[in-house]
Design an enzyme around this catalytic site. Structure first.
Site, PDB file in Angstrom:
ATOM      1  N   SER A  39       0.823  -1.206   0.000  1.00 17.02           N
ATOM      2  CA  SER A  39       0.000   0.000   0.000  1.00 17.02           C
ATOM      3  C   SER A  39       0.856   1.256   0.000  1.00 17.02           C
ATOM      4  O   SER A  39       0.631   2.185  -0.783  1.00 17.02           O
ATOM      5  CB  SER A  39      -0.924  -0.010   1.227  1.00 17.02           C
ATOM      6  OG  SER A  39      -1.742   1.143   1.246  1.00 17.02           O
ATOM      7  N   HIS A  62      -2.800   7.761   2.321  1.00 19.58           N
ATOM      8  CA  HIS A  62      -2.998   6.381   2.774  1.00 19.58           C
ATOM      9  C   HIS A  62      -4.251   6.269   3.640  1.00 19.58           C
ATOM     10  O   HIS A  62      -5.025   5.312   3.530  1.00 19.58           O
ATOM     11  CB  HIS A  62      -1.766   5.933   3.553  1.00 19.58           C
ATOM     12  CG  HIS A  62      -1.765   4.503   3.949  1.00 19.58           C
ATOM     13  ND1 HIS A  62      -2.029   4.092   5.234  1.00 19.58           N
ATOM     14  CD2 HIS A  62      -1.542   3.368   3.230  1.00 19.58           C
ATOM     15  CE1 HIS A  62      -1.951   2.772   5.300  1.00 19.58           C
ATOM     16  NE2 HIS A  62      -1.663   2.306   4.109  1.00 19.58           N
TER      17      HIS A  62
END
Length: 241
Positions: A39, A62
């Site tokens: 990620s 994020h």
């Protein structure tokens, strides 16, 4: 690193000793590590990775899943990196992390630091009843009377009135080590963050905020956790403040 006591977040730390390095302070298994690393790799393709402030911008993307959020972040201090330096130093000095509400407190990692973590909400009930102000604003004012915010990492993730109350406290002489404020909503949210930035700039209090209506508890917790992550990197010699 020991977990926090008293008001500290309770969390699953099983397996934390199995990993000397980790991509995210919440990851404790190999699968979680892989997800966190992948990620963040994707986030770094979208957000610069050159400064400490970039790390906060990356964390905002994020936390929100929105690449455009990096452009909404704002910093007050000598430069954009100053709030991150101040926050990391406060973590290393084991200063308190004080959130506005329970949800933000629940999102603060229990790993990588020994800072006491507490929430403001639940204090100042009498003041709220007497004045009619919100419970979160009264809570901030009550804790400020006790000197809790001086030198602390002050975090506001939900309540604009808490951010406004904190701005008043700073104006009256309170000096947090750093303020992370991302209150969310259509009423007073953007205005509260703007006032906080203005007051903080005047009195040299480093802040991390955003513009616009968006924000919230998850974002505030994520940004605070990144300060912890920077402090961990400093401790390991990977970052020089």
């Amino acid at each position: 690193m020991t977990t926090n006591t008293d008001d500290a977040k309770d969390g699953d730390t099983s397996g934390e000793d199995d990993f000397e390095e980790y991509a995210d302070l919440g990851a404790t298994t190999s699968n979680a590590m892989e997800i966190a690393e992948t990620s963040m790799d994707r986030v770094r393709e979208l957000v610069p990775d050159e400064t400490l402030a970039d790390r906060i911008r990356q964390k905002s993307v994020h936390a929100t899943g929105d690449p455009e959020f990096q452009h909404l972040m704002r910093f007050t201090g000598a430069d954009d990196d100053e709030p991150i330096r101040a926050g990391a130093r406060a973590v290393l000095d084991e200063q308190p992390i004080v959130t506005d509400i329970t949800m933000v407190k629940a999102g603060i990692t229990g790993r990588g630091h020994d800072c006491p973590v507490r929430k403001a909400i639940g204090n100042g009930a009498e003041l709220a009843a007497e004045t009619g102000m919100t419970r979160t604003a009264a809570s901030v004012l009550e804790l400020d009377k006790q000197g809790v915010y001086d030198g602390a990492i002050a975090v506001v993730g939900n309540a604009p009135t808490a951010a406004l109350a904190l701005a008043d406290c700073i104006e009256d002489g309170t000096r947090p080590a750093v303020v992370v404020a991302t209150p969310v909503g259509f009423v007073k949210a953007a205005e509260s963050r703007k006032r906080l930035r203005e007051v903080a700039s005047e009195y040299d209090v480093p802040t991390i905020t955003n513009v616009g209506r968006r924000g919230g508890s998850g974002l505030a917790a994520g940004l605070t956790n990144e300060l912890v992550h920077v402090a961990s990197d400093v401790r390991e010699g990977a970052v020089d403040l």
